[in-house]
Design an enzyme around this catalytic site. Structure first.
Site, PDB file in Angstrom:
ATOM      1  CG  ASP A   1      -2.858   3.988   4.405  1.00 13.93           C
ATOM      2  OD1 ASP A   1      -3.871   3.791   5.100  1.00 13.93           O
ATOM      3  OD2 ASP A   1      -2.609   3.334   3.363  1.00 13.93           O
TER       4      ASP A   1
ATOM      5  CE  LYS B   1      -7.792  -3.517   4.580  1.00 13.52           C
ATOM      6  NZ  LYS B   1      -7.276  -2.379   3.814  1.00 13.52           N
TER       7      LYS B   1
ATOM      8  CD1 TRP C   1      -1.996  -2.218   2.003  1.00 15.07           C
ATOM      9  CD2 TRP C   1      -2.909  -1.431   0.111  1.00 15.07           C
ATOM     10  NE1 TRP C   1      -2.975  -3.093   1.599  1.00 15.07           N
ATOM     11  CE2 TRP C   1      -3.545  -2.637   0.451  1.00 15.07           C
ATOM     12  CE3 TRP C   1      -3.309  -0.751  -1.031  1.00 15.07           C
ATOM     13  CZ2 TRP C   1      -4.574  -3.180  -0.318  1.00 15.07           C
ATOM     14  CZ3 TRP C   1      -4.332  -1.295  -1.804  1.00 15.07           C
ATOM     15  CH2 TRP C   1      -4.951  -2.488  -1.443  1.00 15.07           C
TER      16      TRP C   1
HETATM   17  C1  LIG Z   1      -6.652  -2.026   2.537  1.00 14.36           C
HETATM   18  C2  LIG Z   1      -5.658  -0.946   2.569  1.00 14.36           C
HETATM   19  C3  LIG Z   1      -5.648   0.081   1.607  1.00 14.36           C
HETATM   20  C4  LIG Z   1      -6.596   0.105   0.440  1.00 14.36           C
HETATM   21  O1  LIG Z   1      -7.840   0.499   0.845  1.00 14.36           O
HETATM   22  P1  LIG Z   1      -9.030   0.730  -0.197  1.00 14.36           P
HETATM   23  O2  LIG Z   1     -10.069   1.336   0.691  1.00 14.36           O
HETATM   24  O3  LIG Z   1      -9.398  -0.608  -0.744  1.00 14.36           O
HETATM   25  O4  LIG Z   1      -8.550   1.657  -1.238  1.00 14.36           O
HETATM   26  C5  LIG Z   1      -4.708   1.079   1.731  1.00 14.36           C
HETATM   27  N1  LIG Z   1      -3.818   1.081   2.743  1.00 14.36           N
HETATM   28  C6  LIG Z   1      -3.797   0.117   3.683  1.00 14.36           C
HETATM   29  C7  LIG Z   1      -2.771   0.167   4.765  1.00 14.36           C
HETATM   30  C8  LIG Z   1      -4.707  -0.921   3.613  1.00 14.36           C
HETATM   31  O5  LIG Z   1      -4.687  -1.893   4.542  1.00 14.36           O
END
Ligand SMILES: *Cc1c(COP(=O)(O)O)cnc(C)c1O
Length: 359
Positions: free
Chosen positions: A169, A193, A102
């Site tokens: 993030d 998540k 990511w």
């Molecule tokens: C799952 C994830 C993403 C992607 O998320 P989306 O909402 O599917 O774009 C980005 N960064 C991290 C750390 C993730 O776990």
């Protein structure tokens, strides 16, 4: 019967979130209308949005500190480009820490906007650790990192002290552990998540970092426009935002981040102790950087896979096969996963050891 759900995302949410959100789809606040058929501008939904945004800042300890919480769309993946669009000067540069798939995707988007300096990377070691001791250029417009690497099972335990804005993030560990969140100037996280249904992304921004780039930003990608519109610039993902509200209310009721952090530590300790004790298993991430959310591990002897897979399935476990880039297993232990579910997995690991020792 309810499964022990280790899915990496979308993933387990508190049972009361499933029940209350299902009820709201049928009859929202006893209004005789579904949550899904009312205007997002109705009094009832505006109240949902306002309460959710306020609860985010309250739980993160960011109330009255110049931050705004937004619920946007496009996933965390859209933030990979909204961040440089809103924060990188037209002739500027940004610094990124490369700790996984990511983080790498975020870097690729930033490169479309300007000079993107990768301060450190663990790619050569299949992202099995978090680089440390790197230098962040003081003239970068911002520094970007990924707090928890969902795929590789690593987590940043200590963040750098910087004089430039820090962007993070936190998609897979937001609201899971106590941090000084005021160290960050922009935090984003896909809801699916640790927070709610897929379809919305939380963005928490310190307002003072905006409007410094000299760029013309399309309205839908402009954080300033979303703030001005109180996170209602366009129709928000009403159901997903509502599930976030319910999850955050649940979290507040059980004692907030400090309380869930203790439970998350207990879950992670229970599982990692077994991974380290049981000769049939081995962890993939460097011990000091192990994630308390996503535990990645392998069978030391791949021949045991068939029997182990049969055993955990029979125990009611779901969602532990690892991501294809790591293989093996990944147990995602998000906030809503109970300690009892981890005990069930650990018991299966012990039973496998017993079985193998008798062969
Ligand atoms: C799952 C994830 C993403 C992607 O998320 P989306 O909402 O599917 O774009 C980005 N960064 C991290 C750390 C993730 O776990």
């Amino acid at each position: 019967m309810k499964k022990h759900n280790y899915s990496a995302g979308p993933c387990i949410l508190p049972q009361e979130v499933f029940e209350k959100s299902a009820q709201a789809v049928l009859n929202f606040n006893n209004s005789g209308l579904s949550l899904l058929e009312i205007s997002h501008r109705s009094k009832d939904f505006v109240a949902v949005m306002e309460e959710t945004r306020a609860l985010v800042l309250e739980l993160l300890g960011l109330e009255g500190k110049g931050y705004q919480a937004l619920f946007l769309q496009g996933g965390a993946s859209l933030e990979f480009l909204m961040v440089p669009y809103n924060l990188m000067k037209t002739d500027g540069k940004a610094a990124y820490l490369d700790t996984g798939t990511w983080a790498n995707n975020a870097i690729k988007e930033a490169q479309l906007f300007g000079e993107t300096i990768v301060v450190a990377s663990s790619k050569e070691d299949n992202y099995s650790f978090i680089p440390k001791g790197y230098k962040v250029p003081t003239d970068a417009n911002y520094f970007h990192c990924t707090s928890n690497n969902t795929i590789f099972g690593t987590q940043i335990k200590s963040f750098p002290e910087l004089d430039i804005p820090m962007v993070c993030d936190m998609s897979s560990d937001i609201f899971s552990r106590s941090l000084d969140f005021s160290k960050f100037d922009l935090i984003y996280a896909g809801a699916q998540k640790n927070m709610g249904a897929a379809g919305t992304t939380l963005v928490v921004i310190k307002e003072e970092i905006l409007n410094k780039t000299g760029r013309t930003i399309p309205s839908i990608l402009d954080y300033g426009k979303h703030i001005k519109a109180e996170s209602m610039y366009n129709t928000p993902a009403v159901f997903a935002v509502y599930t976030c509200l319910l999850t955050l209310q649940w979290l507040k009721n059980i004692g907030g981040i400090a309380a869930i952090e203790k439970i998350n530590e207990a879950k992670a300790n229970l599982l990692y102790s077994e991974v380290d004790r049981n000769p049939l298993f081995t962890g993939t991430a460097v011990v000091e950087d192990r994630s308390n959310m996503n535990a990645t591990f392998l069978l030391t002897n791949p021949e045991h896979q068939e029997i182990f897979d049969k055993m955990w399935k029979e125990a009611g476990i779901s969602g532990i096969p690892g991501h294809r880039s790591v293989g093996g297993y990944r147990a995602s232990m998000y906030n809503a996963l109970p300690l009892e579910s981890v005990q069930v997995l650990v018991d299966v690991m012990k039973e496998l050891e017993e079985l193998v020792s008798k062969q």
